[in-house]
Design a protein around this motif. Sequence first.
Motif, PDB file in Angstrom:
ATOM      1  N   VAL A  78       0.836  -1.206   0.000  1.00  0.00           N
ATOM      2  CA  VAL A  78       0.000   0.000   0.000  1.00  0.00           C
ATOM      3  C   VAL A  78       0.872   1.257   0.000  1.00  0.00           C
ATOM      4  O   VAL A  78       0.680   2.167  -0.815  1.00  0.00           O
ATOM      5  N   GLY A  79       1.850   1.291   0.906  1.00  0.00           N
ATOM      6  CA  GLY A  79       2.713   2.479   0.991  1.00  0.00           C
ATOM      7  C   GLY A  79       3.546   2.674  -0.265  1.00  0.00           C
ATOM      8  O   GLY A  79       3.682   3.803  -0.773  1.00  0.00           O
ATOM      9  N   PHE A  80       4.077   1.614  -0.805  1.00  0.00           N
ATOM     10  CA  PHE A  80       4.942   1.712  -1.974  1.00  0.00           C
ATOM     11  C   PHE A  80       4.171   2.164  -3.215  1.00  0.00           C
ATOM     12  O   PHE A  80       4.625   3.020  -3.967  1.00  0.00           O
ATOM     13  N   VAL A  81       3.004   1.564  -3.390  1.00  0.00           N
ATOM     14  CA  VAL A  81       2.202   1.928  -4.565  1.00  0.00           C
ATOM     15  C   VAL A  81       1.751   3.383  -4.466  1.00  0.00           C
ATOM     16  O   VAL A  81       1.775   4.118  -5.478  1.00  0.00           O
ATOM     17  N   LEU A  82       1.346   3.824  -3.290  1.00  0.00           N
ATOM     18  CA  LEU A  82       0.946   5.229  -3.133  1.00  0.00           C
ATOM     19  C   LEU A  82       2.116   6.172  -3.395  1.00  0.00           C
ATOM     20  O   LEU A  82       1.962   7.224  -4.018  1.00  0.00           O
ATOM     21  N   MET A  83       3.295   5.766  -2.944  1.00  0.00           N
ATOM     22  CA  MET A  83       4.483   6.581  -3.187  1.00  0.00           C
ATOM     23  C   MET A  83       4.814   6.639  -4.677  1.00  0.00           C
ATOM     24  O   MET A  83       5.094   7.718  -5.220  1.00  0.00           O
ATOM     25  N   LEU A  84       4.778   5.499  -5.351  1.00  0.00           N
ATOM     26  CA  LEU A  84       5.082   5.490  -6.789  1.00  0.00           C
ATOM     27  C   LEU A  84       4.079   6.315  -7.580  1.00  0.00           C
ATOM     28  O   LEU A  84       4.458   7.071  -8.491  1.00  0.00           O
ATOM     29  N   ALA A  85       2.818   6.171  -7.248  1.00  0.00           N
ATOM     30  CA  ALA A  85       1.782   6.916  -7.969  1.00  0.00           C
ATOM     31  C   ALA A  85       1.935   8.429  -7.759  1.00  0.00           C
ATOM     32  O   ALA A  85       1.655   9.221  -8.660  1.00  0.00           O
ATOM     33  N   ARG A  86       2.411   8.814  -6.600  1.00  0.00           N
ATOM     34  CA  ARG A  86       2.555  10.243  -6.305  1.00  0.00           C
ATOM     35  C   ARG A  86       3.802  10.832  -6.944  1.00  0.00           C
ATOM     36  O   ARG A  86       3.766  11.918  -7.525  1.00  0.00           O
ATOM     37  N   TYR A  87       4.956  10.120  -6.829  1.00  0.00           N
ATOM     38  CA  TYR A  87       6.226  10.698  -7.281  1.00  0.00           C
ATOM     39  C   TYR A  87       6.581  10.340  -8.721  1.00  0.00           C
ATOM     40  O   TYR A  87       7.431  11.000  -9.321  1.00  0.00           O
ATOM     41  N   ILE A  88       5.967   9.320  -9.279  1.00  0.00           N
ATOM     42  CA  ILE A  88       6.213   8.977 -10.688  1.00  0.00           C
ATOM     43  C   ILE A  88       4.850   8.865 -11.366  1.00  0.00           C
ATOM     44  O   ILE A  88       4.302   7.783 -11.548  1.00  0.00           O
ATOM     45  N   PRO A  89       4.335   9.980 -11.776  1.00  0.00           N
ATOM     46  CA  PRO A  89       2.977   9.969 -12.345  1.00  0.00           C
ATOM     47  C   PRO A  89       2.927   9.471 -13.791  1.00  0.00           C
ATOM     48  O   PRO A  89       1.879   9.556 -14.433  1.00  0.00           O
ATOM     49  N   ALA A  90       4.026   8.925 -14.300  1.00  0.00           N
ATOM     50  CA  ALA A  90       4.048   8.451 -15.684  1.00  0.00           C
ATOM     51  C   ALA A  90       3.095   7.280 -15.895  1.00  0.00           C
ATOM     52  O   ALA A  90       2.588   7.083 -16.999  1.00  0.00           O
ATOM     53  N   LEU A  91       2.842   6.494 -14.861  1.00  0.00           N
ATOM     54  CA  LEU A  91       1.941   5.346 -14.968  1.00  0.00           C
ATOM     55  C   LEU A  91       0.730   5.552 -14.084  1.00  0.00           C
ATOM     56  O   LEU A  91       0.772   6.254 -13.073  1.00  0.00           O
ATOM     57  N   GLU A  92      -0.323   4.899 -14.460  1.00  0.00           N
ATOM     58  CA  GLU A  92      -1.544   4.936 -13.662  1.00  0.00           C
ATOM     59  C   GLU A  92      -1.327   4.137 -12.375  1.00  0.00           C
ATOM     60  O   GLU A  92      -0.495   3.222 -12.329  1.00  0.00           O
TER      61      GLU A  92
END
Length: 143
Positions: A78-92
């Motif tokens: 949960v934490g990792f996916v939220l972090m990736l979605a926030r800081y790397i918006p290139a992917l959904e």
Amino acid sequence: MTETEARDATHPNDLCEPSPTMTDLISGIMSDAQTLFKQQVAMLRAEVRDDVRRSLSATKYIGFGATLASIGGLFVLVGFVLMLARYIPALEPWAWWAIVGGTLLIGGGLAIYAGKRTFEQINPDKTLNALEENLTWATNRQK
């Protein structure tokens, strides 16, 4: 040689005990075979007990590890996916969930494989094979 000397001189075979009969020899062999069989059965039992103990220990570790990994994996996921979605918006966000989930799936598969290998190392075949050889020998000797 005088008569007294002749009486005192004994033949070397006279000092030995009488040689065992064929029945005594076969009886001794069968007794030894029975003793060997009993010892191998006892050794097989001890190996099986040891294998069961080690299997239970391996199962506890695998179960405990799987539980901790599952709970920890959920929090990290949960934490990792939220972090990736926030800081790397290139992917959904769904793509990040798929990437992280696939990585965890591979890690879980490796852990299951390691546990399976631990179970495969538990093997009482040595004693069992020796016991089978002796049983085969004993049954062939009696025929």
